[in-house]
Write a protein that holds these residues in place. Structure first.
Motif, PDB file in Angstrom:
ATOM      1  N   ALA A 148       0.830  -1.203   0.000  1.00 41.40           N
ATOM      2  CA  ALA A 148       0.000   0.000   0.000  1.00 41.40           C
ATOM      3  C   ALA A 148       0.866   1.255   0.000  1.00 41.40           C
ATOM      4  O   ALA A 148       0.584   2.224  -0.725  1.00 41.40           O
ATOM      5  CB  ALA A 148      -0.930  -0.013   1.210  1.00 41.40           C
ATOM      6  N   GLU A 149       1.918   1.254   0.809  1.00 42.34           N
ATOM      7  CA  GLU A 149       2.788   2.423   0.846  1.00 42.34           C
ATOM      8  C   GLU A 149       3.516   2.604  -0.485  1.00 42.34           C
ATOM      9  O   GLU A 149       3.606   3.732  -0.998  1.00 42.34           O
ATOM     10  CB  GLU A 149       3.784   2.290   1.992  1.00 42.34           C
ATOM     11  N   GLU A 150       4.023   1.513  -1.041  1.00 40.63           N
ATOM     12  CA  GLU A 150       4.755   1.607  -2.307  1.00 40.63           C
ATOM     13  C   GLU A 150       3.872   2.136  -3.434  1.00 40.63           C
ATOM     14  O   GLU A 150       4.346   2.866  -4.317  1.00 40.63           O
ATOM     15  CB  GLU A 150       5.303   0.233  -2.694  1.00 40.63           C
ATOM     16  N   LEU A 151       2.591   1.775  -3.428  1.00 36.88           N
ATOM     17  CA  LEU A 151       1.697   2.119  -4.533  1.00 36.88           C
ATOM     18  C   LEU A 151       0.980   3.451  -4.335  1.00 36.88           C
ATOM     19  O   LEU A 151       0.179   3.842  -5.192  1.00 36.88           O
ATOM     20  CB  LEU A 151       0.672   1.003  -4.730  1.00 36.88           C
ATOM     21  N   GLY A 152       1.239   4.144  -3.229  1.00 30.96           N
ATOM     22  CA  GLY A 152       0.701   5.491  -3.081  1.00 30.96           C
ATOM     23  C   GLY A 152      -0.568   5.623  -2.282  1.00 30.96           C
ATOM     24  O   GLY A 152      -1.175   6.705  -2.274  1.00 30.96           O
ATOM     25  N   PHE A 153      -1.004   4.559  -1.595  1.00 29.15           N
ATOM     26  CA  PHE A 153      -2.145   4.719  -0.696  1.00 29.15           C
ATOM     27  C   PHE A 153      -1.764   5.695   0.419  1.00 29.15           C
ATOM     28  O   PHE A 153      -0.597   5.818   0.799  1.00 29.15           O
ATOM     29  CB  PHE A 153      -2.546   3.367  -0.103  1.00 29.15           C
TER      30      PHE A 153
END
Length: 293
Positions: free
Chosen positions: A26-31
């Motif tokens: 989630a953090e890597e994908l921009g959430f």
């Protein structure tokens, strides 16, 4: 609009690996945020979906340890069935170790039998909820004394405090008029579950009446069945309204929510395995989120 991912701390794949991997992804994908779900002990007659659940704050601590940017939320903690001083300490500790990233989503609860299992009083849960939030804010602000109907503290030391002290954000969970009034008068956000865009718009209108002009974040926890090209719906069961369809269809419905006042969508993406959850998260980040950036 901001987007949060509900972590798999409950359900068939719940466990350390699934929680850790989902939070990192989630953090890597921009959430913008990741969230855990709270139940402690379910009746044997109600095994799904919360019968297998890694405790919410322990799961959130794991997510805090493997991320650096995303906000960390509880969706929601049933505060009246927990000892309030210990809960305030646990929440402040998560905020402190994460660099001030916690959002407390809190609710009064609905399952009377779970209260009984935990030796908590169901009938007084509303009053205990209100006092518990006041107690937490006092402790988080560095106050060492508190006098309430259920808890009294005198000359105590509470440390560490949250990064924002007594202003640590609190979002009130629930769809009822009582939840809306609490959000408007004593909290920083409203966090209902499974509403349609029209229902959310009605709630936003009610939220604005008693809030005295304060900024109150409008969020929504919702289940989403996001389908890749060629897939058909599995018609998962969900409480309330659950958007279903292709990325374009989900985008269209989220725009309707945005028009109704939604600012932070907190999403449970239906899945049956860790691989399927990862593919759903990647699909949402690639084909839905860019339409709102």
């Amino acid at each position: 609009m901001k987007f949060g991912l509900i972590l798999p701390n409950f359900g068939a794949i719940a466990g350390a690996d699934a929680i850790r991997q989902s939070a990192i992804l989630a953090e890597e994908l921009g959430f913008d945020s990741v969230w855990t779900t709270d139940h402690v002990l379910m009746p044997a007659s109600m095994p799904d979906p919360y019968g297998n659940l890694v405790e919410s704050l322990i799961a959130l601590s794991l997510a805090a340890a493997v991320t650096r940017r995303v906000q960390l939320g509880t969706s929601i903690i049933v505060t009246p069935q927990r000892e309030p001083v210990l809960l305030a300490k646990q929440l402040a500790s998560i905020d402190a170790i994460s660099g001030g990233r916690l959002i407390l989503g809190a609710g009064v609860g609905w399952l009377e039998q779970e209260f009984a299992y935990l030796n908590a009083d169901y009938e007084s849960r509303g009053a205990r909820f209100d006092e518990g939030l006041s107690l937490a804010r006092a402790l988080w602000g560095g106050e060492g004394s508190f006098s309430g109907e259920y808890t009294t503290i005198d000359d105590a030391l509470f440390s560490p405090c949250p990064a924002k002290g007594s202003e640590l954000p609190i979002w009130i969970g629930g769809n009822s008029s009582h939840a809306i009034r609490r959000a408007a008068t004593m909290a920083d956000g409203w966090h209902p579950v499974g509403l349609t865009p029209a229902e959310l718009e009605e709630g936003v209108a009610a939220l604005g009446a008693p809030n005295g002009g304060r900024a109150v974040t409008v969020s929504l926890r919702t289940n989403i069945e996001l389908l890749a090209a060629g897939e058909t719906s599995k018609d998962y069961q969900a409480p309330g309204h659950a958007p279903r369809g292709s990325a374009a269809e989900i985008t269209s419905e989220l725009r309707a929510y945005q028009d109704a006042g939604l600012e932070h969508a907190v999403l449970w993406l239906f899945h049956e395995s860790k691989d399927e959850l990862e593919s759903r998260v990647r699909l949402f980040a690639a084909e839905v989120m860019p339409n709102f950036r």
